[in-house]
Every structure is written in C-alpha cells, then in structure tokens.
Design a protein around this motif. Structure first.
Motif, PDB file in Angstrom:
ATOM      1  N   ASN A  96      -6.995   4.367 -16.038  1.00  0.00           N
ATOM      2  CA  ASN A  96      -5.834   4.056 -15.213  1.00  0.00           C
ATOM      3  C   ASN A  96      -5.974   2.677 -14.559  1.00  0.00           C
ATOM      4  N   VAL A  97      -7.186   2.339 -14.128  1.00  0.00           N
ATOM      5  CA  VAL A  97      -7.430   1.005 -13.574  1.00  0.00           C
ATOM      6  C   VAL A  97      -7.141  -0.048 -14.640  1.00  0.00           C
ATOM      7  N   GLU A  98      -7.631   0.164 -15.835  1.00  0.00           N
ATOM      8  CA  GLU A  98      -7.383  -0.786 -16.927  1.00  0.00           C
ATOM      9  C   GLU A  98      -5.897  -0.899 -17.239  1.00  0.00           C
ATOM     10  N   PHE A  99      -5.175   0.230 -17.184  1.00  0.00           N
ATOM     11  CA  PHE A  99      -3.734   0.232 -17.409  1.00  0.00           C
ATOM     12  C   PHE A  99      -3.044  -0.697 -16.410  1.00  0.00           C
ATOM     13  N   PHE A 100      -3.370  -0.557 -15.145  1.00  0.00           N
ATOM     14  CA  PHE A 100      -2.758  -1.416 -14.122  1.00  0.00           C
ATOM     15  C   PHE A 100      -3.214  -2.868 -14.266  1.00  0.00           C
ATOM     16  N   ASN A 101      -4.489  -3.069 -14.601  1.00  0.00           N
ATOM     17  CA  ASN A 101      -4.968  -4.435 -14.822  1.00  0.00           C
ATOM     18  C   ASN A 101      -4.206  -5.101 -15.966  1.00  0.00           C
ATOM     19  N   ASP A 102      -3.920  -4.346 -17.025  1.00  0.00           N
ATOM     20  CA  ASP A 102      -3.163  -4.900 -18.153  1.00  0.00           C
ATOM     21  C   ASP A 102      -1.755  -5.324 -17.716  1.00  0.00           C
ATOM     22  N   ILE A 103      -1.128  -4.522 -16.884  1.00  0.00           N
ATOM     23  CA  ILE A 103       0.202  -4.871 -16.377  1.00  0.00           C
ATOM     24  C   ILE A 103       0.131  -6.151 -15.542  1.00  0.00           C
ATOM     25  N   ILE A 104      -0.860  -6.231 -14.682  1.00  0.00           N
ATOM     26  CA  ILE A 104      -1.004  -7.397 -13.805  1.00  0.00           C
ATOM     27  C   ILE A 104      -1.263  -8.678 -14.600  1.00  0.00           C
ATOM     28  N   ARG A 105      -2.025  -8.556 -15.660  1.00  0.00           N
ATOM     29  CA  ARG A 105      -2.376  -9.736 -16.470  1.00  0.00           C
ATOM     30  C   ARG A 105      -1.207 -10.268 -17.293  1.00  0.00           C
ATOM     31  N   GLN A 106      -0.174  -9.478 -17.496  1.00  0.00           N
ATOM     32  CA  GLN A 106       0.963  -9.887 -18.347  1.00  0.00           C
ATOM     33  C   GLN A 106       1.755 -10.996 -17.701  1.00  0.00           C
ATOM     34  N   ASP A 143       0.845  -1.193   0.000  1.00  0.00           N
ATOM     35  CA  ASP A 143       0.000   0.000   0.000  1.00  0.00           C
ATOM     36  C   ASP A 143       0.881   1.245   0.000  1.00  0.00           C
ATOM     37  N   GLY A 144       0.872   1.947  -1.122  1.00  0.00           N
ATOM     38  CA  GLY A 144       1.576   3.214  -1.202  1.00  0.00           C
ATOM     39  C   GLY A 144       2.632   3.253  -2.285  1.00  0.00           C
ATOM     40  N   GLY A 145       2.606   4.303  -3.076  1.00  0.00           N
ATOM     41  CA  GLY A 145       3.627   4.502  -4.092  1.00  0.00           C
ATOM     42  C   GLY A 145       3.582   3.516  -5.243  1.00  0.00           C
ATOM     43  N   VAL A 146       2.474   2.835  -5.404  1.00  0.00           N
ATOM     44  CA  VAL A 146       2.383   1.824  -6.462  1.00  0.00           C
ATOM     45  C   VAL A 146       2.248   2.525  -7.810  1.00  0.00           C
ATOM     46  N   SER A 147       3.194   2.227  -8.669  1.00  0.00           N
ATOM     47  CA  SER A 147       3.264   2.823 -10.005  1.00  0.00           C
ATOM     48  C   SER A 147       3.557   1.723 -11.018  1.00  0.00           C
ATOM     49  N   GLU A 148       3.668   2.097 -12.281  1.00  0.00           N
ATOM     50  CA  GLU A 148       3.999   1.119 -13.318  1.00  0.00           C
ATOM     51  C   GLU A 148       5.323   0.420 -12.982  1.00  0.00           C
ATOM     52  N   LYS A 149       6.295   1.167 -12.520  1.00  0.00           N
ATOM     53  CA  LYS A 149       7.615   0.612 -12.197  1.00  0.00           C
ATOM     54  C   LYS A 149       7.554  -0.290 -10.962  1.00  0.00           C
ATOM     55  N   SER A 150       6.914   0.181  -9.913  1.00  0.00           N
ATOM     56  CA  SER A 150       6.915  -0.590  -8.664  1.00  0.00           C
ATOM     57  C   SER A 150       6.012  -1.818  -8.730  1.00  0.00           C
ATOM     58  N   ILE A 151       4.923  -1.747  -9.465  1.00  0.00           N
ATOM     59  CA  ILE A 151       4.018  -2.899  -9.522  1.00  0.00           C
ATOM     60  C   ILE A 151       4.697  -4.098 -10.175  1.00  0.00           C
ATOM     61  N   THR A 152       5.553  -3.840 -11.130  1.00  0.00           N
ATOM     62  CA  THR A 152       6.299  -4.922 -11.772  1.00  0.00           C
ATOM     63  C   THR A 152       7.266  -5.565 -10.780  1.00  0.00           C
ATOM     64  N   LYS A 153       7.948  -4.737  -9.984  1.00  0.00           N
ATOM     65  CA  LYS A 153       8.850  -5.268  -8.952  1.00  0.00           C
ATOM     66  C   LYS A 153       8.061  -6.112  -7.947  1.00  0.00           C
ATOM     67  N   LEU A 154       6.903  -5.619  -7.552  1.00  0.00           N
ATOM     68  CA  LEU A 154       6.077  -6.327  -6.576  1.00  0.00           C
ATOM     69  C   LEU A 154       5.591  -7.668  -7.128  1.00  0.00           C
ATOM     70  N   GLN A 155       5.243  -7.682  -8.404  1.00  0.00           N
ATOM     71  CA  GLN A 155       4.822  -8.939  -9.031  1.00  0.00           C
ATOM     72  C   GLN A 155       5.938  -9.972  -8.984  1.00  0.00           C
ATOM     73  N   HIS A 156       7.160  -9.548  -9.287  1.00  0.00           N
ATOM     74  CA  HIS A 156       8.293 -10.480  -9.289  1.00  0.00           C
ATOM     75  C   HIS A 156       8.582 -11.027  -7.894  1.00  0.00           C
ATOM     76  N   LEU A 157       8.175 -10.295  -6.870  1.00  0.00           N
ATOM     77  CA  LEU A 157       8.372 -10.748  -5.491  1.00  0.00           C
ATOM     78  C   LEU A 157       7.154 -11.497  -4.947  1.00  0.00           C
ATOM     79  N   HIS A 158       6.172 -11.733  -5.809  1.00  0.00           N
ATOM     80  CA  HIS A 158       4.969 -12.493  -5.475  1.00  0.00           C
ATOM     81  C   HIS A 158       4.130 -11.819  -4.384  1.00  0.00           C
ATOM     82  N   VAL A 159       4.043 -10.487  -4.452  1.00  0.00           N
ATOM     83  CA  VAL A 159       3.110  -9.769  -3.584  1.00  0.00           C
ATOM     84  C   VAL A 159       1.711 -10.077  -4.108  1.00  0.00           C
ATOM     85  N   ASN A 160       0.798 -10.384  -3.210  1.00  0.00           N
ATOM     86  CA  ASN A 160      -0.526 -10.854  -3.614  1.00  0.00           C
ATOM     87  C   ASN A 160      -1.483  -9.751  -4.026  1.00  0.00           C
TER      88      ASN A 160
END
Length: 136
Positions: free
Chosen positions: A126-136, A92-109
């Motif tokens: 913007n929600v769709e943008f983040f959803n697209d990143i998560i789905r990759q 929770d906090g500071g989640v951006s395109e860059k950080s969400i990718t790092k979090l995914q690689h660390l298996h944050v749920n």
C-alpha cells in the motif's frame, strides 16, 4: 499545536516562544470547522511566520480512522496556497487514491496516510501504491 487548544493568538505565540531551543518544528493544526471559525486568528499566526507547517485535519472527527476525506478543504487549500505560497501544508485524514491526487494538484506538501495503508491488504504494498501515485 492544535490552535483550538489556545484561548488567543498571544497564548499560541507564548507557547511557541517557550519551545525555542528544543530542536522542535512547530506546526499549527486545525479541522475545517475550526479553521473557518478562527480564520483571522490562524492567518495572523501565518503572517507572523513562526510555524513550520499547517496540518489540515482533512476528516470531520479527529481520532477515528477510516473516515472520508473532507472535500470542504479543497477551496480553502487553494486560497491558503495563493495567500501563503511558501507555507508547508500537510493533510492528515481520509487520504485515499482519489484525495491524494486532488491534494497534489493543490500543491499540498505532505500527507499523513493511516487507514489507506493499514486498513486492508499488505501495508508495504500500500505504501508503494501511494508512492507510485505521488511520483507520477
């Protein structure tokens, strides 16, 4: 529950026990500095298996939107994931395109995204943008 609000593990557990029967999922939240300072106590709570999730506050100051992601968490998340592979971790906090990718690689749920959605542009897009990143 924000662990820093409790004087001891025992008081945290007591509060947890009072919540039973109320259809609540109890999680524990901490900033990086709190986690480092209180790591043995927080890990004791993890070991008890009583919380549903650990909410890592990935900004330095709680309550102010638009802050940068606190990269200090990255090595700690990796260590937490190794020690507690089944613990649900929510950032929770500071989640951006860059950080969400790092979090995914660390298996944050889960992630909580505030300013990344609402600060500029169209919130729905913007929600769709983040959803697209998560789905990759």
């Amino acid at each position: 529950l924000h662990y820093a609000a409790f004087p001891s593990v025992e008081k945290f557990v007591e509060t947890y026990e009072l919540s039973q029967g109320f259809m609540l999922d109890i999680g524990l939240a901490a900033t990086y500095d709190e986690y480092i300072k209180l790591k043995p106590q927080i890990c004791e709570i993890f070991d008890k298996g009583i919380i549903k999730f650990f909410q890592i506050m990935t900004i330095k100051q709680i309550g102010i939107q638009g802050q940068s992601f606190d990269d200090r968490w990255l090595t700690e998340i990796e260590e937490i994931r190794k020690q507690y592979p089944d613990l649900l971790i929510q950032a929770d906090g500071g989640v951006s395109e860059k950080s969400i990718t790092k979090l995914q690689h660390l298996h944050v749920n889960q992630v909580v995204i505030g300013s990344g959605i609402f600060a500029e542009g169209n919130a729905g897009e913007n929600v769709e943008f983040f959803n697209d990143i998560i789905r990759q």
